[in-house]
Design an enzyme around this catalytic site. Sequence first.
Site, PDB file in Angstrom:
ATOM      1  N   LYS A 199       0.832  -1.203   0.000  1.00 16.44           N
ATOM      2  CA  LYS A 199       0.000   0.000   0.000  1.00 16.44           C
ATOM      3  C   LYS A 199       0.878   1.270   0.000  1.00 16.44           C
ATOM      4  O   LYS A 199       2.091   1.173   0.179  1.00 16.44           O
ATOM      5  CB  LYS A 199      -0.937  -0.008   1.208  1.00 16.44           C
ATOM      6  CG  LYS A 199      -1.888  -1.215   1.239  1.00 16.44           C
ATOM      7  CD  LYS A 199      -2.777  -1.302   0.005  1.00 16.44           C
ATOM      8  CE  LYS A 199      -4.008  -2.152   0.176  1.00 16.44           C
ATOM      9  NZ  LYS A 199      -3.859  -3.587  -0.101  1.00 16.44           N
TER      10      LYS A 199
HETATM   11  C1  LIG Z   1      -5.317  -4.362   0.443  1.00 17.41           C
HETATM   12  C2  LIG Z   1      -6.761  -4.220   0.360  1.00 17.41           C
HETATM   13  C3  LIG Z   1      -7.613  -4.731   1.346  1.00 17.41           C
HETATM   14  C4  LIG Z   1      -7.154  -5.610   2.455  1.00 17.41           C
HETATM   15  O1  LIG Z   1      -6.152  -5.091   3.261  1.00 17.41           O
HETATM   16  P1  LIG Z   1      -5.155  -6.069   4.025  1.00 17.41           P
HETATM   17  O2  LIG Z   1      -4.381  -5.140   4.900  1.00 17.41           O
HETATM   18  O3  LIG Z   1      -4.317  -6.750   2.996  1.00 17.41           O
HETATM   19  O4  LIG Z   1      -5.974  -7.035   4.813  1.00 17.41           O
HETATM   20  C5  LIG Z   1      -8.971  -4.486   1.222  1.00 17.41           C
HETATM   21  N1  LIG Z   1      -9.469  -3.790   0.183  1.00 17.41           N
HETATM   22  C6  LIG Z   1      -8.688  -3.300  -0.780  1.00 17.41           C
HETATM   23  C7  LIG Z   1      -9.309  -2.512  -1.891  1.00 17.41           C
HETATM   24  C8  LIG Z   1      -7.309  -3.510  -0.744  1.00 17.41           C
HETATM   25  O5  LIG Z   1      -6.537  -3.026  -1.730  1.00 17.41           O
END
Ligand SMILES: *Cc1c(COP(=O)(O)O)cnc(C)c1O
Length: 380
Positions: A199
Amino acid sequence: MNLRMVHILEEQKTKWSFKMKINQFSPYLGDEEYKKIKECFDSNWITEGPLCAEFSDKLLKLTGAKYGVFAPNGTLALYLALKAAGIKPGDEVLVSNFTFIASANAIEMIGATPVFVDINMDLHINIEHAEELITEKTTGIMPIHIYGTACDMDSIMSFAKKHNLKVIEDAAQAIGVHWNGKHCGTFGDIGTFSFFADKTITTGEGGFVVTNNEEIYENLLYIRNQGRINRGSFLHPQIGYNFRITDLQAAVGLAQISKLPEIIEKKMNIFNSYMKKIKNKDFCILEPHEKSGFVPFRVALFYKHNVNDLMKYLSDNGIETRTFFYPLHNQPCFVSKNWIRSEYKNSIYAYDHGLCMPSYVSLSEEEIEYVCDRLNNYVV
Ligand SMILES: *Cc1c(COP(=O)(O)O)cnc(C)c1O
């Protein structure tokens, strides 16, 4: 072919006579993160404590949200948000068909039913389609801010108001992204962020939930901390669980958030380089709506034809790409469910025609040039 052309072609040939290896992603970590973690060891405090408080303050300042709590990851942040907003087993929640599967799984984890909604060609939830899928069981809608661009929150909020729906914004990919000047995740009843390694800013694993609603905030506090507000007491007025994180993660997060302006600038430069260097008219790159801010979480490329062969060609050239999200309604784990009520032309089109190009912060100008050169020279 004149002499000069020959010369240029030869120059190009020698320039790229070697194959580069370009990964899809690489986190942007350095001494800042390492130094900040040392503070935990120096103070002998590693569980949720002062650094979490400091990181939370910074996140609230950044997003402009009134209240916020951490969660162990973005998936559990969504679960926590749905539960705190009052989504119940048996409810139906409208969710974009184009997202990481965690968005739908968090709804299933509540015991509610995810109802998949097709997208517009900007990859965001299509409100006309959502309108068709409303039933008397629908209690919520989960828009996803995709690839660092914002959903049209004006239409989503008026739709939700009309049908009296809770709005749970999945802003996992939207830290630093605004709609009409207001930060993503702060329009609806509640919003969530993820700090997974790929992210925009990361804590390894981690999530954050924001709300402006005091009652929802109180629910969040109880649910995430064993049904009590403060630790150190064994009296539990409600049933709750453990959604805490650690100061070790917050330390990394604090270093990351201080680098956010630099990260945004570098990612914008990468995006602009791709825009400038891709000359092959068979490609186009996703751009945000005019009211949407932009932190290019991914450089999302559309190709005129199916991307299968293109992906293999790029991989043969050392370039690691990712497909777009596989449409949720076709997911092997969902097809046997009685959840699929419609057709999803745009999400299928997006999957067949979309590729995420490498766009991590430390990607060099030369590497982008190499990727674009490969793209420009691609012939079917
Ligand atoms: C990464 C992501 C998640 C989940 O997050 P995690 O920290 O990996 O559990 C949920 N929704 C979207 C759109 C994402 O990109």
